[in-house]
Design an enzyme around this catalytic site. Structure first.
Site, PDB file in Angstrom:
ATOM      1  N   HIS A  57       0.846  -1.194   0.000  1.00  0.00           N
ATOM      2  CA  HIS A  57       0.000   0.000   0.000  1.00  0.00           C
ATOM      3  C   HIS A  57       0.882   1.244   0.000  1.00  0.00           C
ATOM      4  CE1 HIS A  57      -3.768   2.228   0.785  1.00  0.00           C
ATOM      5  NE2 HIS A  57      -2.972   3.060   1.423  1.00  0.00           N
ATOM      6  N   GLY A 322     -10.742   8.364   2.293  1.00  0.00           N
ATOM      7  CA  GLY A 322      -9.502   8.411   1.533  1.00  0.00           C
ATOM      8  C   GLY A 322      -8.471   7.484   2.150  1.00  0.00           C
ATOM      9  N   GLU A 323      -7.200   7.816   1.948  1.00  0.00           N
ATOM     10  CA  GLU A 323      -6.063   7.042   2.466  1.00  0.00           C
ATOM     11  C   GLU A 323      -5.939   5.669   1.810  1.00  0.00           C
ATOM     12  OE1 GLU A 323      -6.383   6.735   6.742  1.00  0.00           O
ATOM     13  OE2 GLU A 323      -6.911   8.862   6.962  1.00  0.00           O
ATOM     14  N   GLY A 324      -6.873   5.303   0.932  1.00  0.00           N
ATOM     15  CA  GLY A 324      -6.904   3.960   0.371  1.00  0.00           C
ATOM     16  C   GLY A 324      -7.694   2.982   1.214  1.00  0.00           C
TER      17      GLY A 324
END
Length: 356
Positions: A57, A322-324
């Site tokens: 990630h 967000g942030e994945g």
């Protein structure tokens, strides 16, 4: 811009993959989207026995000059504060990476903060911030391009280098997230430009704007778009990316393109990463073959942008962090699809009559 060689997926194995899926001891098509996922993963990896080794990630951080115009409810210092929080393992992205076994890379591509005084060495739970800073935030695109051509190229290269590092460790599936206050603003403008969609239909609350705040955001972005259209009468394909994008967003585009070039599975997160995916597809349409669109979030316009690029997301959980994080939440479904094709018995071995 760097040239990428992104081939369309080779579909010569498609019939063999479908035959294997259909011969698993289940009714034909009974596992629905999992069967579609298994097909896509097998085609990306060109195998009937796919694997999801060393998932990685990338968490890319950057600040935006347009934040100075009050288009976000959150002040820009939240970007660097959250980046430091991530190093301590305290963010949503940390939790989901731990849960699903992803190696997390926290990357400063353009945060408006000097992290040099922060302790960066890995020790215990602490994760270092990787220094790829291009500048202390982009310029304000209300008045001028967010970045120069040289900065754009540097950001693309940052994304490529990060992916290469993941590949060297054995990564075959990549997730990308972002941290950057006000990055829904460039995402909305890209959506409007790429999809020929009225700007008002592309603007939402971001991190929590109220109705007057959304109206103010619309007015600011409308002025910025008008200025762009008069100052850039003959744009190239990268002009809107360079003019409006954040360093973290351009790095994400570079990462997506490099990952597609190297036949990695790429998990696409929410509104901002979908905008980056749309930009990547604008440049290299074949890149879409390697992308799994994981969820439709609650940011206004996200569903319309997914529809614009013909993407069918796996989940709709009302997410807009967000942030994945949304992509990470979807990983177990992809893992299930891979386990299905690798571990389920078939009719012959199970001695079950195949009835179709």
């Amino acid at each position: 811009m760097k040239d990428f060689v992104i081939q369309p997926i080779n579909r010569s194995l498609e019939s063999a993959i479908q035959e294997k899926i259909d011969n698993l001891n289940k009714p034909k098509g009974a596992l629905g989207r999992l069967e579609e996922l298994a097909m896509q993963v097998c085609l990306i990896q060109q195998t009937l026995t796919p694997s999801l080794t060393h998932p990685c990630h990338l968490l890319l951080g950057g600040d935006h000059g347009i934040e100075r115009e009050g288009v976000s409810v959150s002040p820009r210092e939240v970007t660097w504060q959250q980046m430091i929080n991530f190093t301590h393992g305290g963010g949503g992205v940390n939790m989901f990476c731990r849960q699903h076994g992803f190696k997390l890379r926290i990357v400063d591509v353009g945060v408006d903060y000097d992290f040099s005084g922060e302790w960066r060495e890995e020790s215990g739970e602490r994760i270092p911030i990787i220094d790829k800073k291009i500048a202390y935030g982009t310029k304000n695109f209300l008045y001028e391009p967010a970045m120069s051509e040289a900065e754009f190229e540097q950001a693309i290269q940052v994304g490529c280098e990060l992916v290469d590092e993941c590949i060297a460790e054995g990564c075959r599936i990549l997730c990308i997230g972002e941290m950057g206050i006000a990055n829904t603003s460039p995402s909305s403008i890209w959506m409007s430009l790429f999809g020929n969609i009225p700007l008002a239909d592309c603007i939402g609350a971001g991190a929590g704007l109220d109705k007057p705040g959304i109206q103010h955001k619309f007015e600011v972005l409308s002025k910025a778009l008008t200025h762009y259209q008069t100052s850039e009468p003959q744009p190239t394909p990268i002009t809107p990316l360079r003019y409006f994008g954040g360093f973290e967003m351009i790095a994400a585009i570079g990462a997506m393109l490099r990952a597609a070039e190297q036949h990695l599975i790429v998990l696409i997160d929410g509104f901002i990463m979908t905008a980056c995916a749309a930009a990547a597809i604008q440049l290299y349409p074949n890149a879409k073959d390697y992308m799994i669109f994981t969820h439709c979030g609650d940011e206004s316009g996200h569903k319309r942008m997914l529809d614009m690029i013909g993407a069918n997301p796996l989940l709709h959980l009302g997410l807009r962090l967000g942030e994945g994080t949304g992509a990470l939440c979807t990983y177990p479904l992809i893992d299930s699809a891979v386990r299905m094709i690798n571990e389920m018995n078939n009719f012959d071995n199970a001695r079950i009559t195949k009835y179709f």
